[in-house]
Design a protein around this motif. Structure first.
Motif, short mmCIF file in Angstrom:
data_model
loop_
_atom_site.label_atom_id
_atom_site.label_comp_id
_atom_site.label_asym_id
_atom_site.label_seq_id
_atom_site.Cartn_x
_atom_site.Cartn_y
_atom_site.Cartn_z
N THR A 57 49.36 43.25 50.01
CA THR A 57 49.34 41.82 49.48
C THR A 57 49.34 41.97 47.90
OG1 THR A 57 48.18 41.11 51.62
CG2 THR A 57 48.07 39.85 49.24
N ALA A 58 48.53 43.12 47.58
CA ALA A 58 48.56 43.38 46.09
C ALA A 58 49.90 43.53 45.33
CB ALA A 58 47.80 44.65 45.87
N ILE A 59 50.79 44.35 46.09
CA ILE A 59 52.24 44.47 45.59
C ILE A 59 52.92 43.24 45.45
CG2 ILE A 59 54.29 45.49 46.04
CD1 ILE A 59 52.74 47.95 46.92
N GLN A 60 52.89 42.47 46.83
CA GLN A 60 53.40 41.08 46.66
C GLN A 60 53.05 40.21 45.80
OE1 GLN A 60 52.72 39.29 50.56
NE2 GLN A 60 54.27 37.66 50.23
N GLU A 61 51.64 39.98 45.60
CA GLU A 61 51.25 39.16 44.56
C GLU A 61 51.12 39.72 43.30
OE1 GLU A 61 50.26 36.18 45.25
OE2 GLU A 61 50.51 36.12 47.38
N ASP A 62 51.59 40.83 42.92
CA ASP A 62 51.68 41.35 41.51
C ASP A 62 50.34 41.27 40.91
OD1 ASP A 62 52.63 42.81 39.49
OD2 ASP A 62 53.57 40.87 38.77
N VAL A 63 49.22 41.75 41.36
CA VAL A 63 47.86 41.68 40.98
C VAL A 63 47.62 42.64 39.80
CG1 VAL A 63 46.79 40.68 42.95
CG2 VAL A 63 46.60 43.12 42.57
N ASP A 64 46.76 42.32 39.00
CA ASP A 64 46.12 43.17 37.91
C ASP A 64 45.07 43.93 38.34
OD1 ASP A 64 48.13 42.24 35.66
OD2 ASP A 64 46.81 40.50 36.25
N ALA A 65 44.36 43.69 39.46
CA ALA A 65 43.10 44.15 39.73
C ALA A 65 42.68 44.04 41.18
CB ALA A 65 42.03 43.64 39.00
N ILE A 66 42.24 45.05 41.75
CA ILE A 66 41.90 44.82 43.03
C ILE A 66 40.29 44.72 43.28
CG2 ILE A 66 41.86 45.89 45.59
CD1 ILE A 66 44.75 46.83 44.77
N GLY A 67 39.61 44.04 43.88
CA GLY A 67 38.25 44.01 44.12
C GLY A 67 37.82 44.07 45.59
N ILE A 68 37.00 45.16 45.89
CA ILE A 68 36.67 45.29 47.64
C ILE A 68 35.05 45.05 47.43
CG2 ILE A 68 36.70 46.86 49.50
CD1 ILE A 68 39.49 46.10 48.47
N SER A 69 34.66 44.34 48.50
CA SER A 69 33.40 44.10 48.79
C SER A 69 33.02 44.88 49.84
CB SER A 69 33.02 42.69 48.76
OG SER A 69 31.48 42.38 49.15
N ILE A 70 32.00 45.66 49.78
CA ILE A 70 31.55 46.43 51.15
C ILE A 70 30.07 46.58 51.12
CG2 ILE A 70 31.79 48.75 49.88
CD1 ILE A 70 33.60 49.60 52.53
N LEU A 71 29.71 46.43 52.61
CA LEU A 71 28.17 46.76 52.67
C LEU A 71 28.21 47.50 54.03
CD1 LEU A 71 26.81 43.13 52.48
CD2 LEU A 71 26.36 45.03 50.88
N CYS A 72 29.27 47.83 54.73
CA CYS A 72 29.25 48.50 56.20
C CYS A 72 28.97 50.10 55.97
CB CYS A 72 30.70 48.19 56.75
SG CYS A 72 31.82 48.72 56.09
N GLY A 73 29.04 50.69 54.90
CA GLY A 73 28.98 52.23 54.87
C GLY A 73 30.19 52.98 54.76
#
Length: 132
Positions: free
Chosen positions: A49-65
């Motif tokens: 999706t990041a490639i398809q949308e040609d994004v500048d940044a990717i942010g991941i939210s994580i709490l699961c360890g």
């Protein structure tokens, strides 16, 4: 017309907390960025999706360890798919402090805990993304 910074936000597929990432999505939009929020996804889906949308940044939210496993899998997929080298990777959530150096080694340049402010997150992105 000025190009907006494009940020893709996601969280691992088994994550069931979304309040933080939705808060971040709203603050980035209010700061004038374009946000693509794809909710729960696997690393392969995030990278594609990041490639398809040609994004500048990717942010991941994580709490699961699973920050180290998910983070490494995501960066590996991004490399496998020849993602632009100037895309920055960020991770936010709750994880052991000793994992922060490992996340930076993997390729996450922006790492934010639950007390991160809007100024810290928006400032990091605007300072590290070059919009041409």
């Amino acid at each position: 017309m000025e190009k907006k910074i494009r940020v893709l936000l996601s969280q691992p597929s088994l994550e069931n907390h979304s309040r933080g990432i939705i808060t971040v999505a709203n603050m980035l939009r209010n700061a004038g960025m374009e946000v693509i929020y794809i909710s729960n996804s696997l690393p392969d889906q995030v990278a594609r999706t990041a490639i398809q949308e040609d994004v500048d940044a990717i942010g991941i939210s994580i709490l699961c360890g699973a920050e180290l496993i998910f983070g490494k899998d995501l960066v590996d997929k991004a490399k496998e798919f020849n993602m632009r080298e100037d895309v920055i990777f960020m991770m936010g959530g709750i994880f052991p402090p000793q994992h922060i150096p490992k996340l930076k080694e993997i390729g996450f340049s922006g790492i934010f805990g639950p007390s991160a402010t809007k100024e810290e997150i928006v400032g990091f992105i605007t300072q590290n993304v070059s919009v041409n």
